[in-house]
Motif scaffolding. Structure first.
Motif, short mmCIF file in Angstrom:
data_model
loop_
_atom_site.label_atom_id
_atom_site.label_comp_id
_atom_site.label_asym_id
_atom_site.label_seq_id
_atom_site.Cartn_x
_atom_site.Cartn_y
_atom_site.Cartn_z
N VAL A 63 13.10 58.37 32.01
CA VAL A 63 13.55 57.23 32.82
C VAL A 63 12.31 56.50 33.32
N VAL A 64 12.25 55.21 33.05
CA VAL A 64 11.10 54.38 33.41
C VAL A 64 11.59 53.19 34.23
N GLY A 65 10.95 52.92 35.34
CA GLY A 65 11.29 51.76 36.16
C GLY A 65 10.30 50.63 35.94
N ALA A 66 10.81 49.42 35.79
CA ALA A 66 9.93 48.27 35.58
C ALA A 66 9.02 48.04 36.78
N GLU A 67 9.40 48.54 37.97
CA GLU A 67 8.55 48.35 39.14
C GLU A 67 7.23 49.09 39.00
N GLY A 68 7.13 50.02 38.08
CA GLY A 68 5.87 50.70 37.81
C GLY A 68 4.97 49.91 36.87
N TRP A 98 5.55 46.36 26.57
CA TRP A 98 5.56 46.36 25.10
C TRP A 98 4.57 47.38 24.56
N ARG A 99 3.36 47.37 25.10
CA ARG A 99 2.28 48.19 24.56
C ARG A 99 2.45 49.67 24.87
N GLU A 100 2.82 49.98 26.12
CA GLU A 100 2.80 51.38 26.56
C GLU A 100 4.16 52.07 26.50
N LEU A 117 2.29 52.29 35.32
CA LEU A 117 0.93 51.80 35.16
C LEU A 117 0.28 51.40 36.48
N TRP A 118 1.05 50.75 37.35
CA TRP A 118 0.48 50.16 38.56
C TRP A 118 1.38 50.45 39.76
N ALA A 125 -4.07 51.42 39.96
CA ALA A 125 -3.51 52.07 38.78
C ALA A 125 -2.96 53.44 39.17
N THR A 126 -1.81 53.80 38.63
CA THR A 126 -1.20 55.09 38.97
C THR A 126 -1.92 56.26 38.31
N ARG A 127 -2.55 56.03 37.17
CA ARG A 127 -3.25 57.07 36.41
C ARG A 127 -2.30 58.21 36.00
#
Length: 212
Positions: A63-68, A98-100, A117-118, A125-127
């Motif tokens: 599950v991935v949130g666009a807010e990240g 798109w890339r990640e 990512l952020w 950056a979240t790292r």
């Protein structure tokens, strides 16, 4: 569009069943599902529900949130902290998505997805480490404006709020974003673009138009 009442539980099961039975349109080994909607529609909650239902069906899920995947504050606030046009077209780093996220899940891809990512709070950056989604796994991406970027979604769900409900359920401090959602309706027409439309004006009593 004709809508009928449904519970969140039944909706979750229907979407999970559809995902299990579905196949990627481009020959990818992974299924990519998008839950589109304003933050007030709580798309993350539905994405997590569907993710859990898929895990119970034996599928690996991310599950991935666009807010990240927001841009740094220097870019988000270039035209002020409350600019709805920037929120609509420049707030989220679609190139990074798109890339990640989508690139690794293309046919022949590595399956190594960056979950975020952020961090918009720390503006750093979240790292976070990459997550390897096994073959036959399912990506569940949730966030606003997802249907306007040609993301390769195999199943798309739009959580629809009427203008009145959107305003009512959006915190006062965030109502400056409302014109962006009006623009999204005018330019993209998410209810026509999505595979599944869910009316979420009353969070206790959703309604949907079935599976297309």
């Amino acid at each position: 569009m004709r809508l009928e009442a449904i519970t969140w539980e039944r909706l979750t099961e229907a979407l999970a069943d559809r995902a299990v039975a579905g196949k990627a349109e481009d020959g990818s080994s992974w299924l990519r599902v998008g839950v589109d909607g304003a933050p007030a529609a709580r798309g993350g909650e539905l994405a997590r529900r569907v993710g859990e239902a898929l895990r119970l069906r034996g599928r690996s899920v991310l599950v991935v949130g666009a807010e990240g995947f927001v841009r740094p504050a220097s870019l988000r606030y270039e035209y002020g902290r409350e600019d709805p046009d920037t929120y609509y077209s420049g707030w989220f780093d679609t190139g990074a998505l798109w890339r990640e996220v989508f690139g690794p899940l293309e046919a022949g891809g590595s399956g190594r997805v960056l979950p975020d990512l952020w961090d918009p709070v720390t503006d750093r950056a979240t790292r976070s480490p990459y997550v390897e989604l096994p073959s036959d796994g399912v990506l569940l991406l949730h966030g606003p404006f997802l249907l306007g970027h040609w993301f390769p979604l195999d199943l798309s769900v739009h959580l629809r709020l009427s203008p009145a409900a959107l305003r009512r359920r959006t915190p006062v401090s965030e109502r400056w974003t409302l014109p962006a959602f009006g623009r999204y309706e005018d330019e993209v027409g998410p209810a026509e673009a999505a595979d599944v439309v869910v009316r979420a004006d009353d969070p206790r009593h959703p309604a949907w138009g079935g599976l297309r």
